[in-house]
Design a protein around this motif. Structure first.
Motif, mmCIF file in Angstrom:
data_model
loop_
_atom_site.group_PDB
_atom_site.id
_atom_site.type_symbol
_atom_site.label_atom_id
_atom_site.label_comp_id
_atom_site.label_asym_id
_atom_site.label_seq_id
_atom_site.Cartn_x
_atom_site.Cartn_y
_atom_site.Cartn_z
ATOM 1 N N PRO A 139 38.725 49.522 44.957
ATOM 2 C CA PRO A 139 38.353 48.255 44.829
ATOM 3 C C PRO A 139 38.636 47.631 43.405
ATOM 4 O O PRO A 139 38.778 46.366 43.226
ATOM 5 N N ALA A 140 38.531 48.490 42.287
ATOM 6 C CA ALA A 140 38.724 48.068 41.129
ATOM 7 C C ALA A 140 40.252 47.574 40.801
ATOM 8 O O ALA A 140 40.479 46.565 40.221
ATOM 9 N N ILE A 141 41.051 48.656 41.360
ATOM 10 C CA ILE A 141 42.540 48.141 41.388
ATOM 11 C C ILE A 141 42.890 46.845 42.237
ATOM 12 O O ILE A 141 43.609 46.179 42.046
ATOM 13 N N LEU A 142 41.881 46.963 43.089
ATOM 14 C CA LEU A 142 42.389 45.802 44.050
ATOM 15 C C LEU A 142 41.829 44.407 43.382
ATOM 16 O O LEU A 142 42.533 43.415 43.477
ATOM 17 N N LEU A 143 40.986 44.573 42.721
ATOM 18 C CA LEU A 143 40.376 43.287 41.776
ATOM 19 C C LEU A 143 41.620 43.101 40.966
ATOM 20 O O LEU A 143 41.754 41.544 40.887
ATOM 21 N N SER A 144 42.082 43.857 40.097
ATOM 22 C CA SER A 144 43.165 43.319 39.320
ATOM 23 C C SER A 144 44.502 42.891 40.201
ATOM 24 O O SER A 144 45.137 41.982 39.724
ATOM 25 N N ASP B 193 34.239 41.213 50.852
ATOM 26 C CA ASP B 193 33.176 42.068 50.842
ATOM 27 C C ASP B 193 33.334 43.469 50.200
ATOM 28 O O ASP B 193 32.327 43.800 49.383
ATOM 29 N N LYS B 194 34.519 43.740 50.047
ATOM 30 C CA LYS B 194 35.056 45.027 49.240
ATOM 31 C C LYS B 194 34.735 44.880 47.755
ATOM 32 O O LYS B 194 34.129 45.633 46.955
ATOM 33 N N LEU B 195 35.107 43.736 47.116
ATOM 34 C CA LEU B 195 34.881 43.291 46.019
ATOM 35 C C LEU B 195 33.408 42.874 45.626
ATOM 36 O O LEU B 195 33.068 42.975 44.333
ATOM 37 N N ALA B 196 32.684 42.273 46.734
ATOM 38 C CA ALA B 196 31.331 42.041 46.397
ATOM 39 C C ALA B 196 30.607 43.369 46.086
ATOM 40 O O ALA B 196 29.494 43.299 45.398
ATOM 41 N N ALA B 197 30.878 44.331 46.789
ATOM 42 C CA ALA B 197 30.330 45.704 46.898
ATOM 43 C C ALA B 197 30.384 46.231 45.153
ATOM 44 O O ALA B 197 29.602 47.027 44.847
ATOM 45 N N ILE B 198 31.223 45.645 44.342
ATOM 46 C CA ILE B 198 31.280 46.090 42.972
ATOM 47 C C ILE B 198 30.887 44.963 41.802
ATOM 48 O O ILE B 198 31.310 45.025 40.822
ATOM 49 N N GLY B 199 30.264 43.907 42.737
ATOM 50 C CA GLY B 199 29.665 42.659 41.832
ATOM 51 C C GLY B 199 30.585 41.645 41.595
ATOM 52 O O GLY B 199 30.344 40.945 40.616
ATOM 53 N N TYR B 200 31.853 41.408 42.250
ATOM 54 C CA TYR B 200 32.553 40.195 42.214
ATOM 55 C C TYR B 200 32.642 39.340 43.182
ATOM 56 O O TYR B 200 32.701 39.824 44.619
ATOM 57 N N THR B 201 32.678 38.077 42.983
ATOM 58 C CA THR B 201 32.782 37.230 44.125
ATOM 59 C C THR B 201 33.847 36.236 43.735
ATOM 60 O O THR B 201 34.342 36.076 42.645
ATOM 61 N N TYR B 202 34.493 35.485 44.910
ATOM 62 C CA TYR B 202 35.650 34.700 44.752
ATOM 63 C C TYR B 202 35.195 33.136 44.230
ATOM 64 O O TYR B 202 34.457 32.773 44.834
ATOM 65 N N HIS B 203 35.772 32.502 43.381
ATOM 66 C CA HIS B 203 35.604 31.471 42.746
ATOM 67 C C HIS B 203 36.671 30.518 42.655
ATOM 68 O O HIS B 203 37.859 30.542 42.330
#
Length: 57
Positions: A6-11, A40-50
Motif C-alpha cells: 500500500p505505501a508503494i502503491l500510494l507513491s 480500499d487498499k489505500l483507505a486501509a492506511i488512511g488515504y483517500t482520493y481527492h
C-alpha cells in the motif's frame, strides 16, 4: 505492473496522477485495475482520493 504494498502503491499512483495528468478513473483503466480495490487498499492506511487535487491525501 501495479505495486501490491500500500505505501508503494500510494507513491506510484500519486506520481502517475501528477506526471500523466490523468484522472484516477483513467489511470485505473490504463493499468487494468479496479478503482474501488485501489481506493480500499489505500483507505486501509488512511488515504483517500481527492478529485479536486487529483491525488491521494
Amino acid at each position: 505492473m501495479v505495486p501490491n504494498d500500500p505505501a508503494i502503491l500510494l507513491s506510484f499512483l500519486n506520481t502517475r496522477l501528477r506526471d500523466d495528468g490523468c484522472t484516477l478513473e483513467e489511470l485505473c483503466a490504463q493499468l487494468d485495475v479496479e478503482q474501488s480495490g485501489v481506493e480500499d487498499k489505500l483507505a486501509a492506511i488512511g488515504y483517500t482520493y481527492h478529485r479536486e487535487r487529483n491525488q491521494f491525501l
